[in-house]
Design an enzyme around this catalytic site. Structure first.
Site, PDB file in Angstrom:
ATOM      1  N   CYS A 207       0.813  -1.223   0.000  1.00 52.78           N
ATOM      2  CA  CYS A 207       0.000   0.000   0.000  1.00 52.78           C
ATOM      3  C   CYS A 207       0.844   1.270   0.000  1.00 52.78           C
ATOM      4  O   CYS A 207       0.339   2.346  -0.311  1.00 52.78           O
ATOM      5  CB  CYS A 207      -0.913   0.020   1.219  1.00 52.78           C
ATOM      6  SG  CYS A 207      -2.244  -1.162   1.060  1.00 52.78           S
TER       7      CYS A 207
HETATM    8  N1  CO8 Z   1     -19.771  -9.549   8.211  1.00 50.67           N
HETATM    9  C1  CO8 Z   1     -20.269  -9.647   9.463  1.00 50.67           C
HETATM   10  N2  CO8 Z   1     -19.499  -9.851  10.558  1.00 50.67           N
HETATM   11  C2  CO8 Z   1     -18.165  -9.995  10.358  1.00 50.67           C
HETATM   12  C3  CO8 Z   1     -17.583  -9.936   9.074  1.00 50.67           C
HETATM   13  C4  CO8 Z   1     -18.458  -9.699   7.979  1.00 50.67           C
HETATM   14  N3  CO8 Z   1     -17.983  -9.597   6.733  1.00 50.67           N
HETATM   15  N4  CO8 Z   1     -16.261 -10.095   9.188  1.00 50.67           N
HETATM   16  C5  CO8 Z   1     -15.997 -10.264  10.485  1.00 50.67           C
HETATM   17  N5  CO8 Z   1     -17.159 -10.222  11.208  1.00 50.67           N
HETATM   18  C6  CO8 Z   1     -17.338 -10.384  12.645  1.00 50.67           C
HETATM   19  C7  CO8 Z   1     -16.234 -11.204  13.262  1.00 50.67           C
HETATM   20  O1  CO8 Z   1     -16.534 -12.583  13.183  1.00 50.67           O
HETATM   21  C8  CO8 Z   1     -16.193 -10.685  14.685  1.00 50.67           C
HETATM   22  O2  CO8 Z   1     -17.208 -11.325  15.426  1.00 50.67           O
HETATM   23  P1  CO8 Z   1     -16.976 -11.694  16.997  1.00 50.67           P
HETATM   24  O3  CO8 Z   1     -16.776 -10.360  17.669  1.00 50.67           O
HETATM   25  O4  CO8 Z   1     -18.243 -12.397  17.368  1.00 50.67           O
HETATM   26  O5  CO8 Z   1     -15.739 -12.545  17.031  1.00 50.67           O
HETATM   27  C9  CO8 Z   1     -16.585  -9.225  14.541  1.00 50.67           C
HETATM   28  O6  CO8 Z   1     -17.250  -9.103  13.280  1.00 50.67           O
HETATM   29  C10 CO8 Z   1     -15.404  -8.284  14.593  1.00 50.67           C
HETATM   30  O7  CO8 Z   1     -14.402  -8.760  13.656  1.00 50.67           O
HETATM   31  P2  CO8 Z   1     -12.994  -8.093  13.501  1.00 50.67           P
HETATM   32  O8  CO8 Z   1     -12.354  -7.958  14.844  1.00 50.67           O
HETATM   33  O9  CO8 Z   1     -12.225  -8.806  12.425  1.00 50.67           O
HETATM   34  O10 CO8 Z   1     -13.457  -6.669  12.932  1.00 50.67           O
HETATM   35  P3  CO8 Z   1     -12.719  -5.288  12.995  1.00 50.67           P
HETATM   36  O11 CO8 Z   1     -13.574  -4.355  13.736  1.00 50.67           O
HETATM   37  O12 CO8 Z   1     -11.275  -5.397  13.388  1.00 50.67           O
HETATM   38  O13 CO8 Z   1     -12.761  -4.845  11.445  1.00 50.67           O
HETATM   39  C11 CO8 Z   1     -11.255  -4.735   9.569  1.00 50.67           C
HETATM   40  C12 CO8 Z   1     -12.128  -5.627  10.463  1.00 50.67           C
HETATM   41  C13 CO8 Z   1     -12.180  -3.795   8.812  1.00 50.67           C
HETATM   42  C14 CO8 Z   1     -10.508  -5.626   8.612  1.00 50.67           C
HETATM   43  C15 CO8 Z   1     -10.270  -3.909  10.426  1.00 50.67           C
HETATM   44  O14 CO8 Z   1      -9.599  -4.730  11.330  1.00 50.67           O
HETATM   45  C16 CO8 Z   1      -9.237  -3.182   9.595  1.00 50.67           C
HETATM   46  O15 CO8 Z   1      -9.545  -2.429   8.679  1.00 50.67           O
HETATM   47  N6  CO8 Z   1      -7.940  -3.330   9.935  1.00 50.67           N
HETATM   48  C17 CO8 Z   1      -6.864  -2.674   9.222  1.00 50.67           C
HETATM   49  C18 CO8 Z   1      -6.673  -3.359   7.955  1.00 50.67           C
HETATM   50  C19 CO8 Z   1      -5.714  -2.660   7.032  1.00 50.67           C
HETATM   51  O16 CO8 Z   1      -5.629  -1.477   6.921  1.00 50.67           O
HETATM   52  N7  CO8 Z   1      -5.010  -3.437   6.310  1.00 50.67           N
HETATM   53  C20 CO8 Z   1      -4.173  -2.916   5.342  1.00 50.67           C
HETATM   54  C21 CO8 Z   1      -4.002  -3.968   4.382  1.00 50.67           C
HETATM   55  S1  CO8 Z   1      -3.806  -3.388   2.828  1.00 50.67           S
HETATM   56  C22 CO8 Z   1      -2.172  -3.394   2.325  1.00 50.67           C
HETATM   57  O17 CO8 Z   1      -1.254  -3.218   2.996  1.00 50.67           O
HETATM   58  C23 CO8 Z   1      -1.966  -3.664   0.879  1.00 50.67           C
HETATM   59  C24 CO8 Z   1      -1.766  -5.101   0.670  1.00 50.67           C
HETATM   60  C25 CO8 Z   1      -1.655  -5.326  -0.766  1.00 50.67           C
HETATM   61  C26 CO8 Z   1      -2.963  -5.219  -1.501  1.00 50.67           C
HETATM   62  C27 CO8 Z   1      -3.482  -6.540  -1.814  1.00 50.67           C
HETATM   63  C28 CO8 Z   1      -4.706  -6.461  -2.678  1.00 50.67           C
HETATM   64  C29 CO8 Z   1      -5.700  -7.547  -2.413  1.00 50.67           C
END
Ligand code: CO8
Length: 373
Positions: A156
């Site tokens: 990224c």
């Molecule tokens: N729908 C409903 N519920 C869901 C879903 C869904 N889709 N997904 C997860 N849940 C549930 C989980 O099961 C969990 O339930 P429980 O509490 O009962 O266990 C609950 O929701 C909370 O889950 P999370 O803790 O996973 O949720 P978060 O609040 O942490 O949100 C995010 C998830 C949005 C992914 C968040 O953690 C985030 O954005 N983190 C930062 C990510 C980031 O910026 N990454 C950068 C990566 S990009 C990069 O560097 C480039 C890579 C190269 C590109 C590649 C291209 C593909």
């Protein structure tokens, strides 16, 4: 050493958009089908049932409402859940090259430049299409640019790292101007069957012209005041796809040959690192944080950006101080912060300070301090 400006930016937005509801409908159809197919094993406790996704969760957790994609029907087909991008003949320009050229033409136009004014091309992105020849050399040929071209990948953060590489070339007199492009087909790397991440990414391409300040004539110039980069190794965002996969018969599954992450850990690790790096960078340049008129931040997650600006400013940022594009583009990897810069720059008065910042896999973080001319 020459002073350097960004004299033009460009954006290519793919023609199709997928809303959260559309994506979730396709995902949930897949989940229901999977659970029906494995009902017996699930009932016996031999297999876990898959859980459905939800639009409300996606918007709350990420701020994403929709994403642009190069192919919609292949992604939404519950039997496929992968974009359909037919292979092209070697005689035709590749799809990344094509997207890069669209964005580059707009950046050249805004910079008041033609390909004859450019001495090098850097393609900086997460999602390179092949090992070689470099996409940058293909873009060079497609646009008729002399000089040199090379690809680089810092996930990224590829754009900010690419800008620093371009700035160095121009500062040192190796090039009058560099075209730095970020074509990203993130949907090609995304596992649309993974509930935790199926909503995160979209596709786009951005372009930036970096040139000598004393030669620039464009109406859209920013002095590059300073650049600062940081990397720190982490396995929390990873993709193990590569040519060595075919040499490892034991294989450890396909899942990690696409994007995988520990989203929570990334969030917790990266936000403080970014705020600290930008804060340090501004201090090193004697710029009080309060003097920054705009933060063009990496567009991965709205809550991350709110937290980073709150840490920096000691208060919530006004929407115009840290513009959001991830609501309609999702995470377009390296293109994200440049899309924000491209769309939200013309209203700034001369002298305004802004910070372009990226963060992502590696970990990798970049900060570019800009001053509107
Ligand atoms: N729908 C409903 N519920 C869901 C879903 C869904 N889709 N997904 C997860 N849940 C549930 C989980 O099961 C969990 O339930 P429980 O509490 O009962 O266990 C609950 O929701 C909370 O889950 P999370 O803790 O996973 O949720 P978060 O609040 O942490 O949100 C995010 C998830 C949005 C992914 C968040 O953690 C985030 O954005 N983190 C930062 C990510 C980031 O910026 N990454 C950068 C990566 S990009 C990069 O560097 C480039 C890579 C190269 C590109 C590649 C291209 C593909």
């Amino acid at each position: 050493m020459h002073n350097v400006v960004i004299s033009g930016t460009g954006l290519y937005t793919p023609p199709f958009s997928i809303s959260n509801d559309e994506l979730v409908e396709s995902f949930n159809t897949y989940v229901r089908h999977f659970n029906d197919q494995h009902a017996e094993a699930i009932a016996k406790g031999e297999m876990e049932a898959l859980s459905e996704s939800s639009s409300a969760f996606i918007e709350k957790a990420s701020g994403i409402k929709s994403r642009f994609v190069v192919n919609k029907e292949g992604i939404l087909d519950p039997q496929r859940m992968t974009p359909r991008i037919p292979e092209r003949s070697n005689e035709d320009w590749g799809i990344l090259c094509e997207m890069a050229v669209h964005a580059a033409k707009q950046a050249l136009e805004r910079a008041g430049r033609t390909p004859a004014d450019i001495d090098g091309v850097i393609v900086a992105c997460s999602n390179l299409q092949r090992a070689y020849p470099a996409v940058a050399i293909e873009v060079q040929a497609a646009l008729g640019i002399q000089g040199f071209g090379f690809d680089m990948n810092v996930a990224c953060s590829s754009a900010t790292f690419g800008i620093q590489a371009a700035v160095n070339s121009v500062q040192l007199g190796q090039a009058r101007a560099i075209l730095m492009v970020n074509p990203e087909i993130c949907t090609g790397h995304l596992n649309f069957r993974d509930r935790d991440s199926h909503f995160i990414f979209g596709d786009a391409a951005t372009a930036v012209i970096v040139e000598r300040a004393d030669q620039a004539t464009s109406k859209h110039q920013f002095d590059v005041v300073s650049t600062k980069l940081l990397t720190q190794f982490s396995n929390n965002i990873r993709n193990n796809f590569g040519f060595l996969n075919r040499a490892a018969e034991e294989g450890i599954g396909q899942r990690d040959k696409l994007f995988v992450q520990e989203g929570r850990k990334v969030f917790k690790d990266v936000c403080p690192m970014v705020a600290e790096l930008i804060g340090e960078h501004l201090a090193q340049n004697d710029i009080p944080v309060g003097d920054v008129k705009r933060f063009w931040l990496h567009q991965a997650n709205l809550n991350m950006n709110l937290l980073i600006t709150r840490k920096l400013l000691g208060r919530d940022a006004e929407p115009h101080e840290a513009p959001v594009i991830l609501d309609t583009y999702a995470n377009t990897s390296s293109a994200g912060s440049v899309i924000a810069l491209h769309k939200y720059q013309d209203d700034l008065p001369a002298g305004s300070i802004g910070v372009l910042s990226s963060f992502g896999a590696g970990y990798s973080i970049g900060s570019v301090i800009l001053r509107k001319r």
